[in-house]
Scaffold this motif. Structure first.
Motif, mmCIF file in Angstrom:
data_model
loop_
_atom_site.group_PDB
_atom_site.id
_atom_site.type_symbol
_atom_site.label_atom_id
_atom_site.label_comp_id
_atom_site.label_asym_id
_atom_site.label_seq_id
_atom_site.Cartn_x
_atom_site.Cartn_y
_atom_site.Cartn_z
ATOM 1 N N PHE A 57 0.874 -1.172 0.000
ATOM 2 C CA PHE A 57 0.000 0.000 0.000
ATOM 3 C C PHE A 57 0.907 1.217 0.000
ATOM 4 O O PHE A 57 1.701 1.395 0.925
ATOM 5 N N VAL A 58 0.817 2.052 -1.020
ATOM 6 C CA VAL A 58 1.679 3.229 -1.097
ATOM 7 C C VAL A 58 0.829 4.480 -1.292
ATOM 8 O O VAL A 58 -0.038 4.532 -2.153
ATOM 9 N N ASP A 59 1.088 5.468 -0.436
ATOM 10 C CA ASP A 59 0.404 6.758 -0.523
ATOM 11 C C ASP A 59 0.927 7.510 -1.745
ATOM 12 O O ASP A 59 2.122 7.465 -2.040
ATOM 13 N N ILE A 60 0.043 8.185 -2.442
ATOM 14 C CA ILE A 60 0.475 8.947 -3.615
ATOM 15 C C ILE A 60 1.194 10.229 -3.186
ATOM 16 O O ILE A 60 2.264 10.539 -3.687
ATOM 17 N N GLN A 61 0.598 10.969 -2.250
ATOM 18 C CA GLN A 61 1.130 12.281 -1.869
ATOM 19 C C GLN A 61 2.106 12.175 -0.707
ATOM 20 O O GLN A 61 1.699 12.012 0.436
ATOM 21 N N MET A 62 3.405 12.244 -1.026
ATOM 22 C CA MET A 62 4.446 12.240 0.004
ATOM 23 C C MET A 62 5.546 13.202 -0.419
ATOM 24 O O MET A 62 5.760 13.409 -1.615
ATOM 25 N N PRO A 63 6.259 13.767 0.560
ATOM 26 C CA PRO A 63 7.362 14.661 0.208
ATOM 27 C C PRO A 63 8.560 13.860 -0.316
ATOM 28 O O PRO A 63 8.621 12.650 -0.162
ATOM 29 N N VAL A 64 9.504 14.528 -0.890
ATOM 30 C CA VAL A 64 10.742 13.983 -1.460
ATOM 31 C C VAL A 64 10.434 13.046 -2.632
ATOM 32 O O VAL A 64 10.544 13.437 -3.775
ATOM 33 N N MET A 65 10.029 11.811 -2.356
ATOM 34 C CA MET A 65 9.598 10.882 -3.400
ATOM 35 C C MET A 65 8.145 10.517 -3.124
ATOM 36 O O MET A 65 7.819 10.113 -2.014
ATOM 37 N N ASN A 66 7.280 10.644 -4.129
ATOM 38 C CA ASN A 66 5.872 10.311 -3.920
ATOM 39 C C ASN A 66 5.579 8.878 -4.379
ATOM 40 O O ASN A 66 6.475 8.144 -4.787
ATOM 41 N N GLY A 67 4.324 8.503 -4.319
ATOM 42 C CA GLY A 67 3.924 7.154 -4.703
ATOM 43 C C GLY A 67 4.238 6.820 -6.152
ATOM 44 O O GLY A 67 4.597 5.692 -6.477
ATOM 45 N N PHE A 68 4.102 7.801 -7.030
ATOM 46 C CA PHE A 68 4.418 7.571 -8.434
ATOM 47 C C PHE A 68 5.917 7.330 -8.619
ATOM 48 O O PHE A 68 6.320 6.488 -9.415
ATOM 49 N N ASP A 69 6.741 8.069 -7.866
ATOM 50 C CA ASP A 69 8.191 7.844 -7.909
ATOM 51 C C ASP A 69 8.523 6.421 -7.471
ATOM 52 O O ASP A 69 9.385 5.760 -8.049
ATOM 53 N N PHE A 70 7.813 5.961 -6.423
ATOM 54 C CA PHE A 70 8.027 4.592 -5.947
ATOM 55 C C PHE A 70 7.729 3.587 -7.057
ATOM 56 O O PHE A 70 8.531 2.700 -7.346
ATOM 57 N N VAL A 71 6.568 3.736 -7.687
ATOM 58 C CA VAL A 71 6.161 2.777 -8.715
ATOM 59 C C VAL A 71 7.121 2.809 -9.900
ATOM 60 O O VAL A 71 7.506 1.760 -10.435
ATOM 61 N N GLU A 72 7.559 4.005 -10.295
ATOM 62 C CA GLU A 72 8.492 4.102 -11.418
ATOM 63 C C GLU A 72 9.809 3.402 -11.098
ATOM 64 O O GLU A 72 10.374 2.701 -11.941
ATOM 65 N N SER A 73 10.295 3.544 -9.872
ATOM 66 C CA SER A 73 11.516 2.837 -9.450
ATOM 67 C C SER A 73 11.262 1.339 -9.343
ATOM 68 O O SER A 73 12.101 0.526 -9.758
ATOM 69 N N PHE A 74 10.113 0.965 -8.791
ATOM 70 C CA PHE A 74 9.764 -0.446 -8.635
ATOM 71 C C PHE A 74 9.714 -1.144 -9.999
ATOM 72 O O PHE A 74 10.193 -2.264 -10.152
ATOM 73 N N GLU A 75 9.165 -0.480 -10.992
ATOM 74 C CA GLU A 75 9.013 -1.090 -12.311
ATOM 75 C C GLU A 75 10.358 -1.313 -13.010
ATOM 76 O O GLU A 75 10.417 -2.043 -14.001
ATOM 77 N N GLN A 76 11.425 -0.723 -12.482
ATOM 78 C CA GLN A 76 12.766 -0.946 -13.034
ATOM 79 C C GLN A 76 13.415 -2.220 -12.485
ATOM 80 O O GLN A 76 14.451 -2.653 -12.974
ATOM 81 N N LEU A 77 12.805 -2.804 -11.453
ATOM 82 C CA LEU A 77 13.362 -4.017 -10.852
ATOM 83 C C LEU A 77 13.205 -5.198 -11.809
ATOM 84 O O LEU A 77 12.326 -5.202 -12.665
ATOM 85 N N PRO A 78 14.047 -6.241 -11.634
ATOM 86 C CA PRO A 78 13.915 -7.438 -12.478
ATOM 87 C C PRO A 78 12.535 -8.078 -12.302
ATOM 88 O O PRO A 78 11.953 -8.025 -11.216
ATOM 89 N N LEU A 79 12.041 -8.700 -13.361
ATOM 90 C CA LEU A 79 10.711 -9.297 -13.362
ATOM 91 C C LEU A 79 10.532 -10.311 -12.240
ATOM 92 O O LEU A 79 9.498 -10.334 -11.587
ATOM 93 N N ASP A 80 11.532 -11.139 -11.984
ATOM 94 C CA ASP A 80 11.393 -12.149 -10.930
ATOM 95 C C ASP A 80 11.248 -11.509 -9.555
ATOM 96 O O ASP A 80 10.582 -12.049 -8.676
ATOM 97 N N ALA A 81 11.829 -10.337 -9.354
ATOM 98 C CA ALA A 81 11.676 -9.615 -8.081
ATOM 99 C C ALA A 81 10.282 -9.003 -7.983
ATOM 100 O O ALA A 81 9.629 -9.075 -6.941
ATOM 101 N N LYS A 82 9.800 -8.429 -9.085
ATOM 102 C CA LYS A 82 8.494 -7.760 -9.082
ATOM 103 C C LYS A 82 7.332 -8.743 -8.971
ATOM 104 O O LYS A 82 6.269 -8.380 -8.483
ATOM 105 N N SER A 83 7.511 -9.956 -9.404
ATOM 106 C CA SER A 83 6.401 -10.908 -9.506
ATOM 107 C C SER A 83 5.786 -11.290 -8.159
ATOM 108 O O SER A 83 4.686 -11.815 -8.117
#
Length: 131
Positions: A60-86
């Motif tokens: 569960f990730v909040d969208i509105q956060m200082p420094v890095m927001n929820g969208f920043d999290f998802v964009e970084s997460f999507e760069q992880l290897p597929l086996d890690a994301k699965s």
């Protein structure tokens, strides 16, 4: 048959919202573990550090956060290897129903759904039914 125990990660800059989410998750009896983070970077480092991940993790990730927001999290997460994301299912949370945010959430393949804050027992029941 007992339902599968799940791992949970809550990312929210509000200590109170993290506490509420943790209590609601605990009340389901389905938690294997619950980790809360107030900074996106801490959550990402935690996820990257899990090399032998067992089971499914609901994030569960909040969208509105200082420094890095929820969208920043998802964009970084999507760069992880597929086996890690699965092993992860991501739900984005927000207290404001912004049509642009909802549309943006739909653009991420790793995000399952947009949810209104705060997390409630009813919302948790729906999430658990889907997982």
């Amino acid at each position: 048959m007992n339902p599968e125990k799940l791992h949970f990660i809550v990312i929210d800059d509000s200590k109170l919202d993290c506490f509420i989410a943790e209590k609601i998750i605990q009340n389901t009896g389905r938690n294997e573990s619950i980790n809360t983070f107030q900074l996106v970077t801490d959550a990402l480092n935690y996820i990257k550090g899990l090399s032998n991940h067992n089971g499914k993790t609901i994030v569960f990730v909040d969208i509105q956060m200082p420094v890095m927001n929820g969208f920043d999290f998802v964009e970084s997460f999507e760069q992880l290897p597929l086996d890690a994301k699965s092993h992860y299912v991501i739900y984005m949370l927000s207290s404001s129903i912004n049509e642009n945010d909802i549309a943006k959430v739909r653009g991420y393949s790793s995000v399952k759904q947009f949810l209104n804050k705060p997390l409630t027992g009813k919302t948790m029941a729906t999430v658990l039914e889907d997982n």
